[in-house]
Every structure is written in structure tokens, then in C-alpha cells.
Design a protein around this motif. Structure first.
Motif, PDB file in Angstrom:
ATOM      1  N   SER A   1      -1.508   7.308   2.677  1.00  0.00           N
ATOM      2  CA  SER A   1      -0.060   7.139   2.883  1.00  0.00           C
ATOM      3  C   SER A   1       0.231   6.324   4.132  1.00  0.00           C
ATOM      4  N   PRO A   2       1.192   5.416   4.059  1.00  0.00           N
ATOM      5  CA  PRO A   2       2.075   5.070   2.953  1.00  0.00           C
ATOM      6  C   PRO A   2       1.523   3.953   2.055  1.00  0.00           C
ATOM      7  N   TYR A   3       0.297   3.558   2.311  1.00  0.00           N
ATOM      8  CA  TYR A   3      -0.255   2.387   1.626  1.00  0.00           C
ATOM      9  C   TYR A   3      -0.857   2.745   0.261  1.00  0.00           C
ATOM     10  N   CYS A   4      -0.770   1.822  -0.653  1.00  0.00           N
ATOM     11  CA  CYS A   4      -1.330   2.005  -1.997  1.00  0.00           C
ATOM     12  C   CYS A   4      -2.850   2.035  -1.911  1.00  0.00           C
ATOM     13  N   ASP A   5      -3.457   2.986  -2.630  1.00  0.00           N
ATOM     14  CA  ASP A   5      -4.916   3.052  -2.709  1.00  0.00           C
ATOM     15  C   ASP A   5      -5.406   2.948  -4.158  1.00  0.00           C
ATOM     16  N   GLY A   6      -4.495   2.574  -5.069  1.00  0.00           N
ATOM     17  CA  GLY A   6      -4.869   2.431  -6.471  1.00  0.00           C
ATOM     18  C   GLY A   6      -4.656   3.685  -7.296  1.00  0.00           C
ATOM     19  N   SER A   7      -4.143   4.743  -6.691  1.00  0.00           N
ATOM     20  CA  SER A   7      -3.920   6.000  -7.421  1.00  0.00           C
ATOM     21  C   SER A   7      -2.968   5.839  -8.594  1.00  0.00           C
ATOM     22  N   HIS A   8      -2.123   4.819  -8.550  1.00  0.00           N
ATOM     23  CA  HIS A   8      -1.174   4.598  -9.649  1.00  0.00           C
ATOM     24  C   HIS A   8      -1.902   4.345 -10.975  1.00  0.00           C
ATOM     25  N   LEU A   9      -3.128   3.874 -10.911  1.00  0.00           N
ATOM     26  CA  LEU A   9      -3.894   3.658 -12.146  1.00  0.00           C
ATOM     27  C   LEU A   9      -4.143   4.984 -12.861  1.00  0.00           C
ATOM     28  N   LYS A  10      -4.372   6.045 -12.087  1.00  0.00           N
ATOM     29  CA  LYS A  10      -4.546   7.377 -12.685  1.00  0.00           C
ATOM     30  C   LYS A  10      -3.237   7.861 -13.300  1.00  0.00           C
ATOM     31  N   VAL A  11      -2.136   7.595 -12.627  1.00  0.00           N
ATOM     32  CA  VAL A  11      -0.820   8.002 -13.128  1.00  0.00           C
ATOM     33  C   VAL A  11      -0.517   7.269 -14.435  1.00  0.00           C
ATOM     34  N   ILE A  12      -0.777   5.977 -14.468  1.00  0.00           N
ATOM     35  CA  ILE A  12      -0.546   5.185 -15.682  1.00  0.00           C
ATOM     36  C   ILE A  12      -1.435   5.690 -16.810  1.00  0.00           C
ATOM     37  N   TYR A  13      -2.705   5.950 -16.508  1.00  0.00           N
ATOM     38  CA  TYR A  13      -3.644   6.453 -17.509  1.00  0.00           C
ATOM     39  C   TYR A  13      -3.153   7.786 -18.083  1.00  0.00           C
TER      40      TYR A  13
END
Length: 108
Positions: free
Chosen positions: A84-96
Motif C-alpha cells: 500500500s498504496p502502490y499496486c503489486d498485481g493483486s488485482h489479477l487475483k481479484v479479476i480471476y
């Protein structure tokens, strides 16, 4: 009666952040300026805090930070980052997770 209202309010308050978006926000930051990154996901001024957490998620405070130099960064929108607050790629898990949920729904 008043007690019931307080209990209902507590039930409606979130203890977990909600994704504000599926992809990170590309933002230009200014050196020495103080920012408040929205950690709860409810702010209407994403990726920054607008104070909405006070009513919707009082247990989730914004992250205050001050960059040391002018830079363009990717700030997390899914609120699942470990950096936080920077993106670490976790959004890929959310999208999946969203895709799997959608596909499972097709076969019900």
C-alpha cells in the motif's frame, strides 16, 4: 429503539475493503505533497480518500504518504495490495476470482 439503530448501523459498516476498480490508477504525484490513499474502496475521489470511510468503514483508515520526488505511479484500486498504496498485481487475483464466479454462474 436507539440501541437497535446503532446495531443496524454497525452491521452496515464494512470491516473489509471493497475494490474500487479492477485495474490500478496511474497518478502523477508531487514531491513533498501529503496524500491520503483510500484503503476502504468507498471514496468517490479514487484513489484518494474523501472521508466516506468514517460512515461506511470506520475501522479502515486511509494511508497517508508523502513522496520524496515527483513521479508517476500506479496506485492500487482493488485494495488487496501488500505494498500500500502502490499496486503489486493483486488485482489479477481479484479479476480471476470474478471470472471464476461468472463462469460458475453460467452452469447453475
Amino acid at each position: 429503539m436507539w440501541c437497535l439503530v446503532l446495531q443496524v448501523q454497525r452491521c452496515l459498516q464494512s470491516t473489509q475493503p471493497v475494490p474500487a476498480a479492477r485495474l490500478p490508477y496511474r497518478v502523477k504525484l508531487s514531491a513533498g505533497k501529503r496524500y491520503a490513499w483510500c484503503a476502504c474502496g468507498y471514496s468517490k475521489k479514487q484513489p484518494f480518500c474523501d472521508g466516506t470511510h468514517k460512515a461506511k468503514a470506520p475501522n479502515i483508515s486511509p494511508l497517508l504518504f508523502t513522496p520524496d520526488k515527483n513521479k508517476t505511479v500506479m496506485l492500487c484500486a482493488c485494495k488487496q495490495t501488500k505494498n500500500s498504496p502502490y499496486c503489486d498485481g493483486s488485482h489479477l487475483k481479484v479479476i480471476y476470482r470474478d471470472v471464476v464466479k461468472y463462469v460458475k454462474g453460467l452452469f447453475k
